[in-house]
Scaffold this motif. Structure first.
Motif, PDB file in Angstrom:
ATOM      1  N   GLY A 102      55.705 -59.541 -35.964  1.00 48.42           N
ATOM      2  CA  GLY A 102      56.373 -60.563 -35.153  1.00 48.42           C
ATOM      3  C   GLY A 102      56.471 -60.071 -33.722  1.00 48.42           C
ATOM      4  O   GLY A 102      56.587 -58.866 -33.484  1.00 48.42           O
ATOM      5  N   ALA A 103      56.420 -60.991 -32.755  1.00 44.63           N
ATOM      6  CA  ALA A 103      56.562 -60.601 -31.349  1.00 44.63           C
ATOM      7  C   ALA A 103      57.036 -61.788 -30.529  1.00 44.63           C
ATOM      8  O   ALA A 103      56.571 -62.905 -30.724  1.00 44.63           O
ATOM      9  CB  ALA A 103      55.231 -60.086 -30.802  1.00 44.63           C
ATOM     10  N   LEU A 104      57.965 -61.510 -29.618  1.00 42.23           N
ATOM     11  CA  LEU A 104      58.444 -62.565 -28.722  1.00 42.23           C
ATOM     12  C   LEU A 104      58.794 -61.953 -27.373  1.00 42.23           C
ATOM     13  O   LEU A 104      59.629 -61.049 -27.277  1.00 42.23           O
ATOM     14  CB  LEU A 104      59.686 -63.255 -29.313  1.00 42.23           C
ATOM     15  N   ALA A 105      58.128 -62.446 -26.336  1.00 40.95           N
ATOM     16  CA  ALA A 105      58.440 -62.035 -24.964  1.00 40.95           C
ATOM     17  C   ALA A 105      59.042 -63.237 -24.245  1.00 40.95           C
ATOM     18  O   ALA A 105      58.522 -64.342 -24.359  1.00 40.95           O
ATOM     19  CB  ALA A 105      57.174 -61.571 -24.249  1.00 40.95           C
ATOM     20  N   THR A 106      60.140 -63.013 -23.543  1.00 39.11           N
ATOM     21  CA  THR A 106      60.739 -64.094 -22.763  1.00 39.11           C
ATOM     22  C   THR A 106      61.025 -63.594 -21.357  1.00 39.11           C
ATOM     23  O   THR A 106      61.404 -62.430 -21.164  1.00 39.11           O
ATOM     24  CB  THR A 106      62.047 -64.611 -23.400  1.00 39.11           C
ATOM     25  N   TYR A 107      60.829 -64.490 -20.395  1.00 41.66           N
ATOM     26  CA  TYR A 107      61.062 -64.135 -18.994  1.00 41.66           C
ATOM     27  C   TYR A 107      62.486 -64.495 -18.606  1.00 41.66           C
ATOM     28  O   TYR A 107      62.946 -65.603 -18.882  1.00 41.66           O
ATOM     29  CB  TYR A 107      60.062 -64.884 -18.105  1.00 41.66           C
ATOM     30  N   GLU A 108      63.192 -63.552 -18.004  1.00 41.58           N
ATOM     31  CA  GLU A 108      64.560 -63.803 -17.554  1.00 41.58           C
ATOM     32  C   GLU A 108      64.571 -63.869 -16.030  1.00 41.58           C
ATOM     33  O   GLU A 108      64.458 -62.857 -15.339  1.00 41.58           O
ATOM     34  CB  GLU A 108      65.490 -62.707 -18.102  1.00 41.58           C
ATOM     35  N   GLU A 109      64.677 -65.102 -15.543  1.00 34.36           N
ATOM     36  CA  GLU A 109      64.508 -65.359 -14.108  1.00 34.36           C
ATOM     37  C   GLU A 109      65.546 -64.649 -13.244  1.00 34.36           C
ATOM     38  O   GLU A 109      65.219 -64.092 -12.193  1.00 34.36           O
ATOM     39  CB  GLU A 109      64.581 -66.877 -13.860  1.00 34.36           C
ATOM     40  N   HIS A 127      50.356 -73.040 -17.791  1.00 30.30           N
ATOM     41  CA  HIS A 127      51.750 -72.689 -17.482  1.00 30.30           C
ATOM     42  C   HIS A 127      51.836 -71.169 -17.421  1.00 30.30           C
ATOM     43  O   HIS A 127      51.741 -70.491 -18.452  1.00 30.30           O
ATOM     44  CB  HIS A 127      52.672 -73.251 -18.578  1.00 30.30           C
ATOM     45  N   VAL A 128      51.991 -70.631 -16.224  1.00 32.40           N
ATOM     46  CA  VAL A 128      51.835 -69.189 -16.003  1.00 32.40           C
ATOM     47  C   VAL A 128      52.838 -68.351 -16.809  1.00 32.40           C
ATOM     48  O   VAL A 128      52.464 -67.338 -17.412  1.00 32.40           O
ATOM     49  CB  VAL A 128      51.927 -68.848 -14.490  1.00 32.40           C
ATOM     50  N   GLU A 129      54.089 -68.771 -16.858  1.00 33.69           N
ATOM     51  CA  GLU A 129      55.106 -67.997 -17.591  1.00 33.69           C
ATOM     52  C   GLU A 129      54.737 -67.880 -19.070  1.00 33.69           C
ATOM     53  O   GLU A 129      54.810 -66.802 -19.665  1.00 33.69           O
ATOM     54  CB  GLU A 129      56.471 -68.680 -17.435  1.00 33.69           C
ATOM     55  N   THR A 130      54.304 -69.002 -19.665  1.00 32.18           N
ATOM     56  CA  THR A 130      53.893 -68.978 -21.082  1.00 32.18           C
ATOM     57  C   THR A 130      52.640 -68.132 -21.254  1.00 32.18           C
ATOM     58  O   THR A 130      52.513 -67.376 -22.221  1.00 32.18           O
ATOM     59  CB  THR A 130      53.646 -70.412 -21.595  1.00 32.18           C
ATOM     60  N   ASP A 152      64.536 -61.079 -13.104  1.00 34.21           N
ATOM     61  CA  ASP A 152      63.084 -60.857 -12.973  1.00 34.21           C
ATOM     62  C   ASP A 152      62.608 -59.804 -13.983  1.00 34.21           C
ATOM     63  O   ASP A 152      61.821 -58.915 -13.679  1.00 34.21           O
ATOM     64  CB  ASP A 152      62.718 -60.444 -11.539  1.00 34.21           C
ATOM     65  N   GLU A 153      63.135 -59.956 -15.217  1.00 36.02           N
ATOM     66  CA  GLU A 153      62.777 -59.014 -16.289  1.00 36.02           C
ATOM     67  C   GLU A 153      62.123 -59.756 -17.452  1.00 36.02           C
ATOM     68  O   GLU A 153      62.281 -60.965 -17.597  1.00 36.02           O
ATOM     69  CB  GLU A 153      64.038 -58.323 -16.831  1.00 36.02           C
ATOM     70  N   LEU A 154      61.426 -58.978 -18.260  1.00 34.49           N
ATOM     71  CA  LEU A 154      60.873 -59.508 -19.511  1.00 34.49           C
ATOM     72  C   LEU A 154      61.648 -58.900 -20.673  1.00 34.49           C
ATOM     73  O   LEU A 154      61.844 -57.681 -20.719  1.00 34.49           O
ATOM     74  CB  LEU A 154      59.395 -59.140 -19.635  1.00 34.49           C
ATOM     75  N   ASP A 208      63.187 -53.668 -29.217  1.00 29.92           N
ATOM     76  CA  ASP A 208      63.912 -54.778 -28.608  1.00 29.92           C
ATOM     77  C   ASP A 208      64.484 -54.258 -27.294  1.00 29.92           C
ATOM     78  O   ASP A 208      65.482 -53.566 -27.274  1.00 29.92           O
ATOM     79  CB  ASP A 208      65.048 -55.239 -29.555  1.00 29.92           C
ATOM     80  N   ARG A 209      63.780 -54.568 -26.194  1.00 28.30           N
ATOM     81  CA  ARG A 209      64.290 -54.056 -24.911  1.00 28.30           C
ATOM     82  C   ARG A 209      63.787 -54.882 -23.731  1.00 28.30           C
ATOM     83  O   ARG A 209      62.941 -55.745 -23.884  1.00 28.30           O
ATOM     84  CB  ARG A 209      63.947 -52.585 -24.757  1.00 28.30           C
ATOM     85  N   LYS A 210      64.314 -54.558 -22.568  1.00 28.80           N
ATOM     86  CA  LYS A 210      63.944 -55.283 -21.348  1.00 28.80           C
ATOM     87  C   LYS A 210      63.059 -54.413 -20.467  1.00 28.80           C
ATOM     88  O   LYS A 210      63.230 -53.190 -20.418  1.00 28.80           O
ATOM     89  CB  LYS A 210      65.200 -55.721 -20.600  1.00 28.80           C
ATOM     90  N   TYR A 211      62.127 -55.071 -19.808  1.00 24.32           N
ATOM     91  CA  TYR A 211      61.171 -54.377 -18.940  1.00 24.32           C
ATOM     92  C   TYR A 211      61.123 -55.083 -17.590  1.00 24.32           C
ATOM     93  O   TYR A 211      61.309 -56.302 -17.517  1.00 24.32           O
ATOM     94  CB  TYR A 211      59.757 -54.437 -19.534  1.00 24.32           C
ATOM     95  N   ASP A 212      60.790 -54.341 -16.569  1.00 26.16           N
ATOM     96  CA  ASP A 212      60.566 -54.967 -15.271  1.00 26.16           C
ATOM     97  C   ASP A 212      59.294 -55.812 -15.349  1.00 26.16           C
ATOM     98  O   ASP A 212      58.329 -55.438 -16.022  1.00 26.16           O
ATOM     99  CB  ASP A 212      60.408 -53.881 -14.189  1.00 26.16           C
ATOM    100  N   ILE A 213      59.283 -56.936 -14.653  1.00 27.67           N
ATOM    101  CA  ILE A 213      58.142 -57.871 -14.697  1.00 27.67           C
ATOM    102  C   ILE A 213      56.823 -57.186 -14.317  1.00 27.67           C
ATOM    103  O   ILE A 213      55.761 -57.548 -14.817  1.00 27.67           O
ATOM    104  CB  ILE A 213      58.405 -59.108 -13.789  1.00 27.67           C
ATOM    105  N   SER A 214      56.907 -56.162 -13.469  1.00 29.80           N
ATOM    106  CA  SER A 214      55.685 -55.484 -13.000  1.00 29.80           C
ATOM    107  C   SER A 214      54.933 -54.786 -14.136  1.00 29.80           C
ATOM    108  O   SER A 214      53.762 -54.440 -14.002  1.00 29.80           O
ATOM    109  CB  SER A 214      56.032 -54.455 -11.920  1.00 29.80           C
ATOM    110  N   GLU A 215      55.605 -54.605 -15.285  1.00 27.85           N
ATOM    111  CA  GLU A 215      54.983 -53.873 -16.403  1.00 27.85           C
ATOM    112  C   GLU A 215      54.204 -54.783 -17.368  1.00 27.85           C
ATOM    113  O   GLU A 215      53.705 -54.311 -18.396  1.00 27.85           O
ATOM    114  CB  GLU A 215      56.064 -53.132 -17.212  1.00 27.85           C
ATOM    115  N   TRP A 216      54.105 -56.081 -17.069  1.00 21.83           N
ATOM    116  CA  TRP A 216      53.623 -57.034 -18.083  1.00 21.83           C
ATOM    117  C   TRP A 216      52.218 -56.761 -18.599  1.00 21.83           C
ATOM    118  O   TRP A 216      51.941 -56.972 -19.768  1.00 21.83           O
ATOM    119  CB  TRP A 216      53.743 -58.481 -17.566  1.00 21.83           C
TER     120      TRP A 216
END
Length: 308
Positions: free
Chosen positions: A241-248, A215-218, A251-253, A271-279
């Motif tokens: 602790g760490a948690l990354a979630t994709y926000e469709e 599962h690519v997103e996971t 298109d941010e993480l 605790d912040r949002k990043y562009d998906i390109s930075e993953w």
């Protein structure tokens, strides 16, 4: 050419077997033949020592790594949070299954009065201990080991206020009681709620079969969390602790990461949002930021405390 039987290695606890059977069913549905091989791990056998004293890295996975390397099993199924960030030579990550619930929860005995005063909470995890003490500094924590069923039983026989569990584990084997509260303020372990399947690097048959379960997103979100962990820890155990979630929609993480001192008094968090390109470098960069803002000193203190 699906006539080869894929031997699935697993620990023999109820939860581990549930995970192995889940992978087995998915492979069977794709037309592959499988066989489950259960083995006991050192982490299951030695229950009288806290995990960090056992040199936690790989304590639950070592036995299965050896079984794979010696050819007793072809693949192994793990709770991803138990797997060291560096896999043994010759073993590769073959599939990450779609993630389940990531939340930690407190199982209690129907009375939550202790939250307002002094109380004792059980957990075998430094991460949970530190976050609990950060929020409830007047409480005490006690070590709790064993598989999920054993820990549940120990809680019932104790005078503790409650014990902390991963929601995913309890939900998978229908052990979630009515007396629980979701600890949505607690940042989960990197890769919590995700299952990973590993195989030998040269085993193209198994790798091909397992690629269909990925599962690519996971995979991306757990990669970020584990990269954060690896960059901070450098091989030792620490309350992270760490948690990354994709926000469709955007298109941010969304990434939340934190390092705590063992007593919970210090907390360094992002605790912040990043562009998906930075993953690809997100976990690394977030950890470097924490290390630069006092995390290096916190990690050095933790290493000294765990050596004692």
């Amino acid at each position: 050419m699906k006539n080869k039987t894929i031997r699935i290695g697993t620990r023999d606890s109820e939860l581990a077997l549930w995970q192995a059977h889940t992978v087995e069913k998915k492979l069977n549905d794709l037309g592959y033949k499988t066989e489950i091989v259960a083995v006991k791990s050192q982490g299951d056998i030695i229950l009288d020592k806290p995990l960090y004293e056992l040199g936690i890295t790989g304590i639950f996975t070592k036995t299965l790594d050896i079984a794979m390397i010696t050819g007793q099993v072809d693949i192994a199924v793990h709770s991803m949070k138990d797997v060291p960030t560096a896999l043994p030579q010759g073993i590769v990550q073959a599939a990450v299954l779609e993630r389940a619930n990531t939340v930690d929860l407190l199982v209690h005995k129907g009375n939550l009065d202790f939250l307002e005063k002094e109380g004792t909470i059980a957990t075998g995890s430094l991460r949970r201990q530190a976050q609990w003490l950060h929020k409830y500094p007047q409480h005490q924590t006690v070590d709790l080991r064993g598989n999920v069923n054993t820990r549940m039983q120990k809680l019932q026989e104790s005078d503790w206020g409650g014990a902390i569990f991963a929601a995913a584990g309890l939900e998978r084997i229908n052990l979630k009681p009515d007396t629980f509260i979701n600890l949505d303020w607690m940042i989960p372990a990197p890769a919590q709620g995700a299952m990973v399947v590993v195989a030998m690097a040269e085993d193209t048959f198994s790798l091909e079969a397992l690629s269909e379960l990925n599962h690519v997103e996971t995979e991306i979100c757990t990669y970020i969390e584990r990269q954060f962990l690896r960059t901070l820890e450098g091989g030792c155990t620490a309350p992270i602790g760490a948690l990354a979630t994709y926000e469709e929609k955007t298109d941010e993480l969304h990434f939340q990461g934190a390092l705590f001192s063992i007593d919970g008094k210090q907390k360094l968090a992002i605790d912040r949002k990043y562009d998906i390109s930075e993953w690809k470098k997100l976990g690394f960069n977030a950890a470097k930021e924490i290390l630069a803002n006092g995390g290096k000193e916190v990690m050095e203190t933790i290493k000294l405390q765990l050596k004692k």
